[in-house]
Motif scaffolding. Structure first.
Motif, PDB file in Angstrom:
ATOM      1  N   VAL A  40       0.837  -1.202   0.000  1.00  0.00           N
ATOM      2  CA  VAL A  40       0.000   0.000   0.000  1.00  0.00           C
ATOM      3  C   VAL A  40       0.873   1.254   0.000  1.00  0.00           C
ATOM      4  O   VAL A  40       0.645   2.188  -0.768  1.00  0.00           O
ATOM      5  CB  VAL A  40      -0.968  -0.007   1.206  1.00  0.00           C
ATOM      6  CG1 VAL A  40      -1.636   1.343   1.398  1.00  0.00           C
ATOM      7  CG2 VAL A  40      -2.021  -1.102   1.043  1.00  0.00           C
ATOM      8  N   ALA A  41       1.892   1.265   0.862  1.00  0.00           N
ATOM      9  CA  ALA A  41       2.777   2.433   0.959  1.00  0.00           C
ATOM     10  C   ALA A  41       3.585   2.635  -0.313  1.00  0.00           C
ATOM     11  O   ALA A  41       3.845   3.779  -0.722  1.00  0.00           O
ATOM     12  CB  ALA A  41       3.702   2.289   2.159  1.00  0.00           C
ATOM     13  N   LEU A  42       3.970   1.566  -0.960  1.00  0.00           N
ATOM     14  CA  LEU A  42       4.695   1.664  -2.221  1.00  0.00           C
ATOM     15  C   LEU A  42       3.792   2.243  -3.305  1.00  0.00           C
ATOM     16  O   LEU A  42       4.186   3.145  -4.049  1.00  0.00           O
ATOM     17  CB  LEU A  42       5.214   0.284  -2.624  1.00  0.00           C
ATOM     18  CG  LEU A  42       6.163   0.201  -3.808  1.00  0.00           C
ATOM     19  CD1 LEU A  42       7.422   1.017  -3.550  1.00  0.00           C
ATOM     20  CD2 LEU A  42       6.517  -1.256  -4.088  1.00  0.00           C
ATOM     21  N   GLN A  43       2.558   1.761  -3.336  1.00  0.00           N
ATOM     22  CA  GLN A  43       1.592   2.223  -4.338  1.00  0.00           C
ATOM     23  C   GLN A  43       1.255   3.699  -4.162  1.00  0.00           C
ATOM     24  O   GLN A  43       1.121   4.426  -5.144  1.00  0.00           O
ATOM     25  CB  GLN A  43       0.322   1.375  -4.260  1.00  0.00           C
ATOM     26  CG  GLN A  43      -0.678   1.696  -5.345  1.00  0.00           C
ATOM     27  CD  GLN A  43      -1.865   0.740  -5.295  1.00  0.00           C
ATOM     28  OE1 GLN A  43      -2.199   0.188  -4.249  1.00  0.00           O
ATOM     29  NE2 GLN A  43      -2.498   0.548  -6.438  1.00  0.00           N
ATOM     30  N   ASP A  44       1.127   4.168  -2.922  1.00  0.00           N
ATOM     31  CA  ASP A  44       0.744   5.571  -2.724  1.00  0.00           C
ATOM     32  C   ASP A  44       1.939   6.509  -2.526  1.00  0.00           C
ATOM     33  O   ASP A  44       1.765   7.686  -2.224  1.00  0.00           O
ATOM     34  CB  ASP A  44      -0.290   5.716  -1.606  1.00  0.00           C
ATOM     35  CG  ASP A  44       0.232   5.415  -0.217  1.00  0.00           C
ATOM     36  OD1 ASP A  44       1.450   5.416   0.000  1.00  0.00           O
ATOM     37  OD2 ASP A  44      -0.610   5.177   0.672  1.00  0.00           O
ATOM     38  N   GLY A  45       3.155   5.985  -2.682  1.00  0.00           N
ATOM     39  CA  GLY A  45       4.339   6.835  -2.661  1.00  0.00           C
ATOM     40  C   GLY A  45       4.967   7.084  -1.308  1.00  0.00           C
ATOM     41  O   GLY A  45       5.967   7.800  -1.213  1.00  0.00           O
ATOM     42  N   ARG A  46       4.411   6.499  -0.249  1.00  0.00           N
ATOM     43  CA  ARG A  46       5.015   6.695   1.079  1.00  0.00           C
ATOM     44  C   ARG A  46       6.280   5.867   1.263  1.00  0.00           C
ATOM     45  O   ARG A  46       7.154   6.240   2.027  1.00  0.00           O
ATOM     46  CB  ARG A  46       4.017   6.349   2.188  1.00  0.00           C
ATOM     47  CG  ARG A  46       2.928   7.395   2.350  1.00  0.00           C
ATOM     48  CD  ARG A  46       2.002   7.026   3.482  1.00  0.00           C
ATOM     49  NE  ARG A  46       1.134   5.924   3.047  1.00  0.00           N
ATOM     50  CZ  ARG A  46       0.260   5.290   3.823  1.00  0.00           C
ATOM     51  NH1 ARG A  46       0.149   5.615   5.088  1.00  0.00           N
ATOM     52  NH2 ARG A  46      -0.491   4.329   3.340  1.00  0.00           N
ATOM     53  N   LEU A  47       6.379   4.732   0.585  1.00  0.00           N
ATOM     54  CA  LEU A  47       7.572   3.895   0.654  1.00  0.00           C
ATOM     55  C   LEU A  47       8.385   4.123  -0.617  1.00  0.00           C
ATOM     56  O   LEU A  47       7.882   3.941  -1.726  1.00  0.00           O
ATOM     57  CB  LEU A  47       7.197   2.412   0.777  1.00  0.00           C
ATOM     58  CG  LEU A  47       8.357   1.408   0.796  1.00  0.00           C
ATOM     59  CD1 LEU A  47       9.318   1.694   1.964  1.00  0.00           C
ATOM     60  CD2 LEU A  47       7.825  -0.014   0.866  1.00  0.00           C
ATOM     61  N   GLN A  48       9.629   4.528  -0.420  1.00  0.00           N
ATOM     62  CA  GLN A  48      10.494   4.828  -1.559  1.00  0.00           C
ATOM     63  C   GLN A  48      11.851   4.171  -1.373  1.00  0.00           C
ATOM     64  O   GLN A  48      12.296   3.941  -0.244  1.00  0.00           O
ATOM     65  CB  GLN A  48      10.656   6.337  -1.701  1.00  0.00           C
ATOM     66  CG  GLN A  48       9.331   7.042  -1.936  1.00  0.00           C
ATOM     67  CD  GLN A  48       9.453   8.549  -1.915  1.00  0.00           C
ATOM     68  OE1 GLN A  48      10.542   9.100  -1.870  1.00  0.00           O
ATOM     69  NE2 GLN A  48       8.318   9.226  -1.960  1.00  0.00           N
TER      70      GLN A  48
END
Length: 126
Positions: free
Chosen positions: A95-103
């Motif tokens: 989820v975080a990868l998809q919404d840009g929070r995980l980079q």
């Protein structure tokens, strides 16, 4: 199932085949262990860019991340997905990868306390 003498009073407490949660006991005993594991890891809140936890309870994990000084770093998926059990950390990462929070390059902490009183912590760079 018929309890026999010597069985734990917790066994089949709500009846055979019914699930009984002991979440309050997990929090009471498990969260201090999670805090201790993080402290013993040699890491500090400054070493963590993003935090992923088990998804058993929004309130409990929000409280724990606050105690660790990591409330702003926590990714919580409970409201959207509920308790996804052992998939909590990978699901939250997706989820975080998809919404840009995980980079790429971020320093990640994962904390899990779950049934059976099992605990783990992991720190890695994504």
């Amino acid at each position: 199932y018929t309890p026999t003498q010597g069985d734990s009073p917790r066994l089949a407490k709500d009846g055979a085949g019914l699930f009984t949660s002991y979440g309050a006991l997990l929090r009471q005993h498990g969260f201090p262990t999670c805090i201790e594991l993080f402290q013993r890891s040699g890491r500090s809140p400054a070493d963590v860019d993003i935090l992923f936890t088990h998804s058993s309870s929004k309130r409990d994990w929000t409280d724990l991340s606050g105690e660790l000084g990591l409330a702003q770093q926590q990714v919580d998926i409970y409201a959207g997905y509920g308790n996804v059990v052992s998939a909590a950390v990978p699901a939250a990462m997706a989820v975080a990868l998809q919404d840009g929070r995980l980079q790429r390059g971020q320093r990640v902490l994962a904390l899990v306390a779950s049934a059976g009183m099992s605990f783990s912590t992991a720190w890695f760079q994504f």
